[in-house]
Design a protein around this motif. Structure first.
Motif: not given
Lengths: 549, 565
Positions: A308, A368, A424-426, A442-443, A445-446, A449, A470
């Motif tokens: 990312r 993405d 968190d993915v940040n 991980k995101s 949105k998955d 996760s 989110i």
């Protein structure tokens, strides 16, 4: 011959109109000046502004120098150096070879490779996204890379002085060295003293800055090195905080004035494209938009940054630098650059500045898409942070997002010994979350996760990121857990409440309530109350800092 | 003058370097001796020109820069004409200004005539020396924080009227043939007509088009400046095309923007570039003088300066006193105004180009400018001290019916820097405790919204010293700064009153710690604030989910209510 006043009228009126349109559509203005110049060029003699555009170069470079903070290189130095190295090795050198073999000669081939390699912090900082996220990791990486690019561009201009201005290399380097030492001395001793005796008078600081600038430029011209070098060192002399604040603020309007003339006159020099200039422009554009970002991404991933960060950074570096324009115009003034190369570079710079506004706006979506479709990954051994679940998750709290707000809640949950898991993915937060018992990098949105977080048996889900998708993902989960999401707008928040949210955090509202509490305490409280409040806030801050470090 | 070929000689030359470095050095000396900068610039030209060293020539570059400088100066002058500033003392100021112009013009006419100048020379000198020097007065009063005092306001008001008078004079001088009254008159009428047209156009555009444009610009200051420059050059080009004086065109352009709330910020941006160009302009005037020109009438210049200073003081004293202000106000208001304006040189230079008078007259005017400005600077600096010494001499002015009206100055007020959802909620709280609440933001989009709020709103950037003085930063009781700008936060802490309460917002924790070190009372990080409140709610949830429900109920209502707005 149109008088100079009319010329200015034409420059500013055209530029302002186009800049307004560009600001509205792309949120950046520099390409607008160039296009204004292309239009205005129809009414002007080609060379009408050549002398004035040197003023533009002087002020643009001066301000760049004055704003330069070497501290910014501290973060992500290694990654940025690798990045720049790969740009040079991956596209700069090969295309130098290609153009050289195609018979463009050494100098012209260098100009094309420079256009391929250098991206710019000047255009960069104009982009809202990059500006806003400069605190983020990828923003810092991009900024560091840009600074290295810009400084390299200035060094290149210096090194080309012997060819461009017929002066010995040893001579050029020793003069530049002398000027650099002089600038450092001025920065260390003279300006702090002047600042003090002028009682920080804006007018005197402005004049001092201009004095040094014109002096350095006159010396540069006199000894036959590029004015860019003199202007840059003059800027460096002023780059010391806090003296530079007042100065930059004052000189900025002079810079704006002459920069508009600079870019306008560049545009005015654009001729109808020939096949040769089109091929050159297309080569630069294609490489800058498609190949350079890939090189950036690969180098950052191999330095251990996640996908990312690597892609986002790559997408902020996909433009040709104004320093390349400055290099080209210097060469043009002494007729050392081939016409098609000059035309090709201006065209490519203008186009990439516009496209970069787009890639910047849609960087999330593009990133993405790239993540899904390109077989690029951060090599296993190099990855810095990993996901882990160490306790059985039941009746727990799921915390999505671990920035300041999330961390604060996490702290509290730790304190009361409540089981929780962070998603968190940040990469920004990985550092502060890396010691948590349960963490999912991980995101949100998955679905994976959420399975890992065992969302069905959670007691509460708190989502702190402001992104709508989110929050919507959280609200769509089929679970009994209490759902708290976040939104930055009241309207959206209200619609979330109507859906399935138990509560929506609107940070402004929360912050405002808390601030009103504090202010009321401070203005109505006696000395003791104020002192207590102050200590409490300071203590809190200190604690956080210790944990952060 | 405008047919300069732009291709050659417009880049930095050694002449320019020597000029700027000398001007800067003299500028520092002037600063240390409390002299106005423009005296330093004039002397720069005199030293470097034929009078002394003769090492700098008037080049095409200097000519272009000073021409631009003059246009920008007039633009800035127009931009500063805010009628709002003198609204509540408008009537007395108008009366004072009118009679001051009449009496002072007569005085300015009589002095040179008695000193033996020809009628034409006398007329030019009279028109040149009638004005007070706005930059000297405004700058010094501003530094002493007296610009909003009653004498300060009277002076500024009179200066505004003088500026309009100046534009009339410039118009007269722009007539094609100055030897025939009829030509002057027809030209005057023609120019007035055109000016009216330009003014109507300017008003219409600035009323209906500009606000939209500026809203679009948002807080992009580069774009704001660019549009300001475009607007100025549009008018300058137009007036050139219509053969009206360039200066008048620039002035109208400025005036068109002056009444908008964005003028303050634009002014801050135009000022540095004008300062620089004007430096060159005044130095060029010095460069144009030869020893003969400068010394031709030096004795008369000294005599005239002395008479003018005393005469102007007495005229103003009489006029202000006639309006029944207190003796102190009358005294201070008049003693601030005893110098010749920088415009004497502008008008003088124009008269020389038009062939009305010789360069000796410009030399004479330069000497008067240097003498009167030089002396009056000290007078303004020590105006209160002087009054204390001579107060007893003016006792005869005292009477029951005289007194000063109240001028509202911001004091012990609350300042909010950065307007948003968070600070908006603070306004009523602060209003109740401090009475006056001032909000400043660098985004013009709030100008409209703020009209409904119970606070005074300023659009601008606190990085500029003048803006900080405008909102009375040094006198505020509480400052809530949410600008998140390190430079601004530092300035606030430097300039604030010692006992003022400060809430400042930091970008990150490192910066917050630094602000505490510098003396901030409270440093906030927005996300920390909302985190704290949220933790409070979660605490409730962990204790008892019902308690959580109760706590958030109020918030949910606010959200619904705000969403409907």
């Amino acid at each position: 011959m149109i008088g100079i006043i009319y010329t200015f009228g034409l420059v500013f009126v055209l530029s302002a109109v186009l800049a307004l349109i560009f600001h509205k559509v792309f949120e950046l203005t520099i390409p607008a000046y160039i296009i204004a110049g292309i239009v205005g060029g129809l009414f002007l003699e080609e060379e009408a502004l050549l002398e004035l555009l040197k003023w533009g170069i002087a002020f643009v470079v001066f301000i760049f120098g004055a704003k330069l903070e070497p501290d910014k290189l501290k973060h992500g130095m290694g990654g940025s150096i690798l990045n720049v190295g790969l740009h040079i090795a991956g596209i700069g050198l090969p295309f130098f070879g290609v153009f050289y073999l195609a018979g463009f000669g050494t100098l012209n081939s260098i100009f094309v490779s420079a256009a391929l390699v250098f991206s710019s912090s000047l255009t960069g900082t104009e982009l809202s996204e990059k500006y806003a996220t400069i605190e983020l990791l990828y923003g810092r990486l991009a900024e560091a890379t840009d600074i290295i690019h810009d400084v390299l561009a200035i060094i290149l201009i210096l090194l080309l002085s012997p060819v461009l201005f017929e002066v010995g290399m040893g001579h050029a380097l020793s003069v530049a060295g002398g000027m650099f030492v002089f600038a450092l001395a001025v920065r260390r001793y003279l300006f702090p003293w002047l600042f003090e005796i002028s009682d920080s008078s804006e007018e005197l600081m402005l004049l001092s800055g201009i004095s040094l600038l014109v002096l350095m430029i006159a010396i540069s011209e006199f000894v036959g090195i590029s004015i860019v070098v003199g202007a840059f060192f003059a800027g460096i002399a002023f780059s010391k905080f806090p003296y530079n604040i007042e100065l930059v603020e004052c000189v900025e309007s002079l810079k704006d004035f002459f920069a508009a003339i600079l870019f306008f006159s560049l545009g005015a020099l654009v001729a109808f494209p020939t096949t040769a200039s089109l091929i050159i422009a297309l080569t630069i554009i294609t490489m800058t938009i498609f190949v350079k970002p890939l090189l950036t991404a690969i180098s950052l991933m191999h330095y251990g940054y996640d996908k990312r960060t690597a892609y986002r950074c790559a997408l902020t570096l996909d433009q040709v630098s104004e320093f390349v324009l400055i290099l080209a115009i210097q060469a043009y003034l002494v007729t050392a650059i081939a016409e098609p190369v000059f035309q090709g570079i201006i065209l490519a710079t203008t186009v990439t500045m516009i496209t970069t506004a787009y890639t910047d706006n849609y960087s999330g979506k593009i990133q993405d898409w790239l993540s899904r479709n390109l077989p690029l990954e951060t090599p296993e051994g190099l990855q810095r942070y990993s996901t882990q679940i160490t306790s059985e998750l039941k009746d727990h709290i799921i915390l999505v997002g671990y920035d300041v707000q999330g961390e604060k809640i996490g702290e509290y949950l730790k304190e009361c010994d409540r089981e929780f898991v962070v998603i968190d993915v940040n990469p920004e937060v990985f550092e502060s979350a890396k010691d948590l018992k349960n963490r999912i990098f991980k995101s949100a949105k998955d679905d994976e996760s959420w399975e890992l977080a065992n969302y069905k048996e959670a007691a509460m889900i708190i989502s702190t990121p402001p992104q709508k998708h989110i929050s919507e993902k959280v609200l769509s989960l089929d679970t009994e857990a209490v759902k708290v999401v976040r939104s930055n707008s009241f309207r959206e928040a209200s619609s979330f409440l109507e859906k399935d949210a138990d509560y929506v955090m609107v940070p402004d509202l929360l912050a405002a309530e808390q601030l009103v509490d504090y202010v009321e305490e401070a203005i109505y409280g006696d000395k003791e109350v104020i002192e207590r409040l102050r200590e409490m806030l300071m203590e809190e801050l200190k604690e956080e800092m210790e944990e952060f470090e | 003058m405008f047919d300069i070929a732009v291709t050659e000689g417009l880049f930095i030359t050694w002449d320019l370097v020597v000029l700027i470095v000398t001007a800067t050095t003299l500028g520092y000396i002037a600063h240390k001796t409390y002299q106005p900068n423009l005296v330093a610039y004039l002397i720069t030209g005199i030293i470097l020109g034929p009078v002394f060293l003769n090492i700098v020539q008037e080049t095409a570059l200097l000519e272009v820069i000073s021409e631009l400088g003059l246009a920008l100066l007039l633009f800035l002058l127009g931009l500063q004409l805010k009628f709002d500033a003198i609204k509540n003392i408008l009537k007395p100021v108008l009366r004072i200004a009118f009679w001051q112009t009449v009496l002072q013009t007569s005085l300015a006419f009589v002095i040179p005539y008695l000193l033996g100048f020809t009628l034409l020379e006398t007329t030019v000198i009279a028109l040149c020396t009638v004005f007070g020097a706005t930059p000297v007065i405004v700058k010094l009063l501003d530094e002493k924080d007296e610009i909003n005092s009653l004498p300060g306001k009277i002076d500024v008001g009179v200066l505004i009227v003088q500026d309009l008078y100046l534009v009339l004079i410039l118009t007269i001088f722009s007539a094609p043939d100055l030897s025939q009254p009829l030509v002057i008159a027809t030209n005057f009428i023609k120019v007035m007509g055109l000016m009216a047209l330009l003014a109507v156009f300017s008003y219409a555009v600035s009323r209906w088009v500009l606000p939209k444009v500026i809203e679009e610009v948002g807080n992009n200051k580069h774009l704001l400046f660019l549009n300001g420059a475009a607007w100025a050059f549009l008018f300058i080009s137009l007036s050139l095309y219509l053969e009206v004086s360039v200066e008048v065109g620039a002035f109208i352009a400025g005036l068109g923007l002056a009444q908008s709330p964005y003028s303050e910020e634009l002014k801050q941006q135009v000022k540095p570039i004008t300062d620089f160009f004007m430096m060159v302009f005044f130095a060029t005037i010095g460069l144009g003088l030869t020893p003969e020109y400068l010394t031709a009438y030096w004795k008369r210049a000294i005599v005239a300066s002395a008479v003018l200073m005393v005469g102007n003081f007495l005229i103003m004293l009489y006029l202000i006193d006639r309006e029944k202000f207190s003796p102190e106000t009358s005294f201070l208001g008049s003693i601030n105004m005893v110098q010749v304006s920088e415009f004497s040189l502008v008008v003088g230079a124009l008269a020389v180009t038009r062939g009305l008078v010789g360069n000796e007259i410009l030399g004479y005017l330069s000497l008067m400018a240097v003498i009167t400005m030089g002396i009056s600077t000290y007078i303004i600096k020590y105006n209160h001290e002087i009054y204390d010494r001579v107060e007893h001499l003016f006792e005869f002015l005292e009477s029951e019916e005289k007194g000063d009206m109240d001028i509202k100055t911001l004091k012990d007020h609350a300042i909010i820097i950065g307007y948003d959802e968070i600070t908006r909620r603070l306004i009523p709280v602060l209003k109740e405790k401090y009475g006056d609440v001032v909000v400043i933001d660098k985004n013009p989009k709030y100008v409209e919204t703020m009209k409904d709020e119970n606070a005074e709103f300023f659009f601008g950037n606190l990085k500029h010293g003048e803006m900080r003085r405008t909102i009375g930063l040094e006198r505020a009781s509480i400052i809530i700064g949410l600008a998140r700008d390190e430079a601004i936060n530092r300035r606030i802490l430097e300039k604030k009153r010692k006992d003022a309460i400060t809430f400042l917002r930091a970008k990150n924790r490192e910066e917050a710690a630094e602000l505490y070190d510098l003396g901030a009372d409270f440093v906030i990080i927005k996300r920390m604030l909302s985190g704290e409140k949220m933790t409070e709610y979660i605490e409730a949830f962990l204790e008892d989910p019902k308690l959580f429900e109760e706590k958030i109920e109020g918030d949910k209502q606010v959200i619904d209510w705000e969403a409907r707005l």
